[in-house]
Design an enzyme around this catalytic site. Structure first.
Site: not given
Lengths: 647, 322
Positions: A20-21, A23, A43, A53, A115, A168
């Site tokens: 439910a973000g 999109i 969600d 926003n 995931d 490294c």
């Protein structure tokens, strides 16, 4: 396909939305307006300021509340007569099992991480429910349709793995700012504030001299009675001064590279106690994590400003002191969190000081936060477009309009006049271990590797199983679950520590293991091949999984060669991974533009089913050429937009 | 960069999008003024997008009283009829839009759009017109052109599961990034009048069928004195006649404007919300580009048809190079 012509398929449908973000908010709204009457939404997240926003169903006053529930309430205000069921929960919870998924006519993902996407894909396959998958980053986005037996599944194609760097490069020879950020976050921050007994043999020091580890422990230990100021300066000198000197002593390293410059506290901040502000703040209300900020105490306001070396040094010392004075209790349990202001300040300052040593351009806190937190770029408009495309596909799925299924790419620059580019779905990959039963092959040293290595590095990390069960013929070697008795728990725990060939039912070359995740209802076979030696740089896991996955990975390795040596996130080399933790509120994007000749179209599948595979080959279409003449393919690589054919 | 810095509050709220278009663009957005007329589904979607993006102000113009039909693709107005009696569509939408982002000023401008003069339009940086006749669109386009400052002009039209966006940015200069370099680009747009009266012979090869079909229907509405969208499948025979006339005079193949498409456009009076979301999303993006002066803008038509799923850009009606 017209809205008013087939209301019944929509009205009678029961659909599941996962997420439910960005999109999700758009999708829930568009589904409700389009006449969907029974919508379930899962969600696990709560609302944050940076969501507002674009996740337009949420307001400032909702910050901290469940996204699924607030989204439901908001949509019911303009469509009160429909049914929306919200679940403030993780889609990976066992409650959401195959039977749960079976009740839906279609599942739509608006997820933010690989995931969960893989998990939902498996449940949809097991429940034989169509899945519509989506993702956006900035102006780019895509919608794909996955239906068992008709199109490829979400895992038929490899997904880009998180970017990794050779160890490294991070510890000794950074050449880009991101290397400094990884060092500051995964090594320094973890060393200062993470668990003391980390199974991490990477010291903050750049040299590998074996006697050093005790000395390092001494330096990082904050002794009772030691002045905080003094401790902070000692850490500064150690990591930015002494460690660089040590690295410089290894002359070979610098033959072909610029020599780094050691930076000591006294050179940058000549007098002690330049700022007494840290002490002034001490009396003020403690405890509120957000209010503790080195920027605030130092009077630095704009997160987009570039700080001078001196300012970075001041922020570093101040942030370190604030952690020790205000957040002492958390030390030992902290891991980096992009929403933790003080942590971002410390990592920004440390990365910039290190960048100065190595002559790498500095970055602002705002930029560093994006790099360290792997923040996905997101705008409302792309999410709205993608949600519209998802609903169009969902309606086709409900109408069983198979020949018109499309995957659609939302592009930033038009390609062949197209800004929204539909493509016929691909055929399932016949050797996909998720949606076909093709066995995998694992090369492993059965006399040295333990069952635990196999579980962690292969079953969990590579196969994405969360509650696995491992069997050899009819003998259970490993299993997780709440219903195990004490004897079983002890037995499996003991098995984990045994090398494969010494298990109660020994695993050797030629053994076929069955690995299964009962929740995902995914089962696959692994043919074990014994192999004595592995290349430490190229095969850091000490084992190689092949089948469809490895084929592509191997191809990649040969192209990228040396620089990608430590490319797997095995525990022993883990320090080199860039953020594995994806942003928790955005819509991770994985754009997979069509690859020429790689895949068959759905229509080819249906047209040629039953025909021997050799006969099908000429039918393979060169998708990319066909669609856009090979120009301007947009593709995504770790959040960076790569434009091919534009050079 | 001109202007003051973004506040802490703005930086926190707009964090994710600043990462897409930068702080400069965000500052320009926050100083821009947008006029929107004709609050149908795609325009509602557009309004949501630019209010979320953080423009300075949005002025809504739509005096129609709210009826159920007007709300088929509207998520701004609560479903309670008691809440909307006596209020205009613009007033009701403005209440909800304010809520989306307290930093944006949302206001209502009553009155008939075609009566406003050049000075009125001069106050705006972008003007978006929908749900009105072709002649009104043209006259507003001309007024925007007469203003001393450059006003970005857009029209939107959604019929059935199809949508059209027209863009006029006049003489437009913008920057874009190419291989790590910022380069300046300059393009010249035709007016709406020029763009829709382009001889069909001069159109790009394989031009979108929607472009042609919508011109036929627009012409039909104009000749019959109908309001925009006031059509039904019963009009098809008359429209077919008109199509033949137009194709004959323009020497164009009638098959390029299929009956099925005309019929859909004529009878599809209910909006299709997914298409509204797509058209409103693309339009929002274009207005943001035009205001921020960043990124390749669309020139000068965009078409979407849900039946084939293609979102196509057409460049039509350019004056012949001198």
């Amino acid at each position: 396909m017209v809205s008013e012509q087939q209301p019944s398929a929509i009205e009678g449908a029961k659909v599941l939305m996962v997420g439910a973000g960005g999109i999700g908010c758009e999708l829930l709204k568009t589904l409700a307006l389009s006449g969907f009457r029974d919508i379930h939404i899962i969600d696990m997240d709560t609302i944050e300021v940076s969501n507002l926003n674009r996740q337009f169903l949420f307001r400032q006053s909702h910050v901290g509340q469940s996204k699924a529930k607030v989204a439901r309430d908001a949509v019911l205000k303009f469509r009160p007569d429909i049914s929306i069921t919200s679940y403030h929960a993780n889609v990976k919870d066992p409650d959401f099992n195959v039977d749960f998924f079976k009740q839906f006519n279609v599942v739509m993902n608006g997820l933010d991480n690989l995931d969960a996407r893989r998990h939902v894909n498996r449940l949809c396959l097991a429940a034989v429910v169509p899945l519509i998958e989506s993702g956006t980053t900035g102006f780019l986005g895509q919608v794909t349709v996955h239906i068992k037996g008709k199109t490829e599944c979400y895992e038929c194609q490899n997904k880009p793995a998180p970017k990794t760097y050779p160890v490294c490069t991070i510890t000794s020879t950074p050449s880009k700012f991101v290397h400094c950020v990884v060092w500051a976050k995964d090594l320094l921050f973890a060393k200062l504030f993470g668990p003391k007994n980390q199974e991490n043999d990477l010291n903050v020091r750049s040299s590998d001299s074996s006697s050093s580890s005790e000395q390092v422990e001494d330096v990082f230990e904050h002794k009772n009675g030691e002045e905080i100021e003094q401790y902070a300066r000692k850490i500064f000198d150690h990591v930015f001064g002494y460690n660089i000197e040590l690295a410089l002593s290894n002359e070979d390293t610098w033959k072909s590279r610029g020599r780094p410059r050691p930076i000591y506290c006294k050179d940058v901040m000549p007098t002690e106690h330049v700022h007494q502000n840290g002490n002034q703040g001490r009396g003020s209300a403690a405890g509120d994590m957000a209010s503790v900020s080195a920027m605030t105490t130092l009077g630095l306001k704009n997160p987009q400003d570039l700080w001078s070396l001196k300012e970075n040094a001041a922020v570093f010392l101040e942030a370190l002191k604030l952690f020790l004075s205000k957040r002492e209790k958390e030390i030992g349990n902290l891991s980096f969190d992009k929403d933790d202001q003080l942590a971002v300040e410390l990592v920004t300052a440390a990365a910039n000081i290190r960048a100065t040593s190595f002559g790498i351009p500095l970055h602002s806190l705002f930029e560093t936060k994006g790099i360290a937190g792997n923040i996905v770029h997101a705008v409302a408009t792309t999410n709205a477009v993608i949600a519209g495309l998802i609903v169009i596909e969902a309606i086709k799925v409900l109408e069983n309009d198979v020949k018109n299924y499309r995957m659609t790419f939302c592009l930033e620059h038009s390609s062949n006049k197209m800004l929204l580019m539909p493509v016929e779905p691909f055929e399932a990959n016949k050797s996909c271990y998720v949606c076909s039963e093709t066995p995998l092959t694992l090369e492993i040293n059965t006399h040295r590797s333990k069952l635990r290595d196999l579980v962690d590095k292969i079953v969990k990390a590579k196969l994405g199983m969360s509650s696995p069960l491992i069997m050899q013929e009819s003998t259970l070697l490993y299993e997780v679950g709440d219903d195990l008795d004490e004897g079983e728990v002890a037995n499996y725990a003991a098995n984990l520590e045994k090398v494969l060939s010494e298990l109660p039912s020994p695993v050797r070359g030629g053994t076929i293991l069955t690995v299964e995740d009962l929740q995902q209802e995914l089962k696959c076979s692994i043919n074990i091949k014994h192999r004595e030696e592995f290349d430490e740089e190229k095969e850091p896991d000490g084992m190689v999984l092949s089948g469809w996955t490895q084929a592509q990975a191997a191809e990649k390795n040969s192209k990228v060669s040396a620089d990608n040596g430590a490319s797997t996130s095995g525990a022993s080399q883990a320090a080199s991974t860039v953020p594995e933790d994806e942003d928790d509120d955005d819509d991770l994007q994985i754009i997979l533009p069509p690859v020429p000749g790689k895949k068959r179209k759905l229509s080819d599948v249906t047209a040629t089913s039953g025909v021997p595979s050799a006969a099908k080959e000429p039918k393979i279409k060169r998708k990319a050429e066909e669609i856009n003449g090979d120009k301007d393919i947009v593709m995504l690589d770790d959040g960076n937009i790569v434009k091919k054919g534009e050079a | 960069m001109d202007g003051e810095e973004l506040t802490e509050q703005e930086t926190a709220l707009y964090d994710r999008q600043i990462r897409v278009w930068g702080a400069d663009a965000q500052r320009r957005l926050s100083k821009s003024h947008i006029l929107v007329s004709g609050l149908k589904g795609s325009v509602i979607e557009f309004c949501k997008n630019i209010v979320l993006a953080g423009v300075g102000s949005v002025t809504l113009n739509d005096d129609r009283l709210v009826t159920e039909g007007l709300l088929s693709a509207n998520f701004l107005v609560p479903s309670d009829p008691n809440a909307y009696t006596g209020k205009s569509l613009a007033e009701l939408c403005s209440d909800s839009l304010k809520d989306f982002n307290p930093m944006v000023r949302v206001s209502v401008q009553r009155g008939e759009l075609s009566n406003f003069d050049v000075d009125f339009f001069h106050k705006f940086d972008a003007v978006v017109i929908s749900s009105c006749s072709l002649s009104t669109k043209k006259s507003i386009n001309e007024k925007c052109r007469k203003s001393l400052k450059r006003i970005a002009f857009y029209t939107v039209d959604c019929r059935d599961s199809c949508g059209e966006i027209f863009v006029d940015l006049q003489d437009y200069i913008y920057t874009k990034k190419k291989e790590d370099e910022t380069i300046e680009c300059h393009i010249v747009y035709p007016t709406l009048e020029e763009a829709i009266s382009a001889p069909w012979k001069s159109l790009p090869r394989k031009v979108s069928k929607l472009y042609l079909a919508l011109r036929v229907i627009e012409k039909f509405e104009e000749l019959e004195g109908r309001s925009r969208g006031e059509t039904s499948a019963a009009d098809l025979p008359e429209v077919q006649k008109l199509r033949k006339e137009l194709c004959d005079t323009q020497s164009h193949a009638e098959s390029q404007i299929p009956d099925a498409l005309l019929e859909r456009l004529l009878k599809g009076r209910t909006e299709f919300p997914p298409v509204c979301a797509i058209i409103g999303g693309i339009l929002g993006q274009e207005v943001i580009k035009a205001i921020s002066g960043k990124g390749d803008p669309l020139k000068n038509f965009f078409f979407f048809d849900a039946t084939d799923g293609k979102g196509i850009i057409e460049d039509i009606g350019n004056p012949k190079p001198k």
